[in-house]
Design a protein around this motif. Structure first.
Motif, short mmCIF file in Angstrom:
data_model
loop_
_atom_site.label_atom_id
_atom_site.label_comp_id
_atom_site.label_asym_id
_atom_site.label_seq_id
_atom_site.Cartn_x
_atom_site.Cartn_y
_atom_site.Cartn_z
N UNK A 12 111.38 -70.64 15.70
CA UNK A 12 112.00 -71.74 14.98
C UNK A 12 112.64 -72.78 15.90
N UNK A 13 113.08 -72.38 17.08
CA UNK A 13 113.67 -73.34 18.01
C UNK A 13 112.63 -74.32 18.52
N UNK A 14 111.42 -73.82 18.77
CA UNK A 14 110.34 -74.67 19.29
C UNK A 14 109.42 -75.18 18.19
N UNK A 15 109.58 -74.68 16.96
CA UNK A 15 108.68 -74.99 15.84
C UNK A 15 107.23 -74.72 16.22
N UNK A 16 107.00 -73.48 16.68
CA UNK A 16 105.67 -73.08 17.15
C UNK A 16 105.32 -71.72 16.56
N UNK A 17 104.11 -71.62 16.00
CA UNK A 17 103.56 -70.32 15.62
C UNK A 17 103.04 -69.68 16.89
N UNK A 18 103.46 -68.43 17.14
CA UNK A 18 103.06 -67.72 18.35
C UNK A 18 102.45 -66.37 17.99
N UNK A 19 101.69 -65.84 18.96
CA UNK A 19 101.13 -64.49 18.84
C UNK A 19 101.55 -63.71 20.08
N UNK A 20 101.95 -62.47 19.87
CA UNK A 20 102.31 -61.59 20.99
C UNK A 20 101.04 -60.96 21.54
N UNK A 21 100.84 -61.09 22.86
CA UNK A 21 99.68 -60.51 23.52
C UNK A 21 100.16 -59.73 24.73
N UNK B 54 82.48 -70.25 23.28
CA UNK B 54 82.11 -68.85 23.22
C UNK B 54 82.69 -68.14 22.00
N UNK B 55 83.76 -68.62 21.47
CA UNK B 55 84.40 -68.01 20.31
C UNK B 55 84.35 -68.91 19.08
N UNK B 56 83.88 -70.12 19.24
CA UNK B 56 83.77 -71.05 18.12
C UNK B 56 82.30 -71.24 17.79
N UNK C 210 82.77 -74.75 10.78
CA UNK C 210 83.20 -74.17 12.04
C UNK C 210 83.97 -72.87 11.78
N UNK C 211 83.66 -71.86 12.60
CA UNK C 211 84.31 -70.55 12.54
C UNK C 211 84.84 -70.21 13.92
N UNK C 212 86.01 -69.59 13.95
CA UNK C 212 86.58 -69.09 15.20
C UNK C 212 86.67 -67.57 15.08
N UNK C 213 86.13 -66.87 16.09
CA UNK C 213 86.13 -65.41 16.10
C UNK C 213 87.49 -64.91 16.58
N UNK C 214 88.43 -64.87 15.66
CA UNK C 214 89.80 -64.47 15.98
C UNK C 214 89.86 -63.00 16.37
N UNK C 215 89.09 -62.17 15.72
CA UNK C 215 89.09 -60.73 16.03
C UNK C 215 88.70 -60.48 17.49
N UNK C 216 87.66 -61.16 17.97
CA UNK C 216 87.24 -61.00 19.36
C UNK C 216 88.29 -61.55 20.32
N UNK D 109 91.11 -59.13 20.57
CA UNK D 109 90.70 -57.95 21.34
C UNK D 109 90.74 -58.23 22.83
N UNK D 110 90.38 -59.46 23.24
CA UNK D 110 90.45 -59.85 24.65
C UNK D 110 91.88 -59.85 25.15
N UNK D 111 92.83 -60.14 24.27
CA UNK D 111 94.23 -60.27 24.65
C UNK D 111 94.95 -58.92 24.72
N UNK D 112 94.31 -57.87 24.25
CA UNK D 112 94.96 -56.55 24.27
C UNK D 112 94.78 -55.86 25.59
#
Length: 177
Positions: free
Chosen positions: A38-47, A156-158, A165-171, A174-177
């Motif tokens: 909320x301070x940065x007004x950014x959606x983030x993902x933990x990797x 490669x993911x789009x 247009x599709x983005x392969x979020x699952x892949x 998985x790369x980020x784990x």
């Protein structure tokens, strides 16, 4: 007697410390993978590499109650919900009720899942172009938030299927784990 009391004190201290560490790691995990800073007004993902910014919410022109902070919280919660229930496979650029959107699709070339809405854009926004710009992995890797107006997509993911247009979020996740 003094040695026993000291040993007991040390043992209790170690137990409390380990309990606190366990509680911290559990509460961090319980917070979910996707969240709104909320301070940065950014959606983030933990990797594994840390917190990666996905979307910066800077447009205050949406009608109430859709302030940037409300959009950040709502969309972050949607990402987390789809991730938690295992349906965050592909992000698709589409239209729902004549509004440009990003939604969740179960497979490349698939339709938006029922109740699969992630984010709605203003009328006239090209959701295909926006998705491509939004998911510029080079910006994610640098840790810089992605504005909804800039960048080139990682091909490669789009994917494009029948003009959508599709983005392969699952892949990507998985790369980020």
């Amino acid at each position: 007697m003094m040695k026993i009391a000291l040993s007991t004190q040390i043992l209790v201290s170690v137990s409390i410390t380990l309990g606190a560490i366990t509680t911290l790691s559990q509460s961090s995990y319980a917070q979910g993978r996707f969240f709104c800073n909320e301070e940065q007004l950014v959606t983030k993902v933990r990797t594994e590499r840390g917190e990666v910014p996905i979307i910066r919410w800077f447009d205050p022109s949406f009608p109430p109650p859709w302030t940037p902070i409300e959009r950040c919280n709502q969309v972050s919660a949607r990402f987390e919900q789809f991730n938690s229930n295992g349906t965050l496979k592909y992000i698709k650029a589409s239209e729902i009720n004549n509004h440009p959107v990003l939604c969740v699709a179960g497979y490349k070339g698939g339709s938006c899942l029922p109740n699969g809405l992630l984010v709605t854009f203003k009328p006239g926004t090209d959701p295909n172009l926006t998705l491509t710009r939004l998911l510029d992995r080079r910006a994610w890797v640098t840790g810089k938030p992605i504005n909804l107006s800039g960048g080139n997509g990682d091909r490669q993911l789009i994917f494009e299927v029948n003009g959508e247009v599709y983005f392969d979020m699952e892949s990507w996740l998985a790369e980020e784990e």
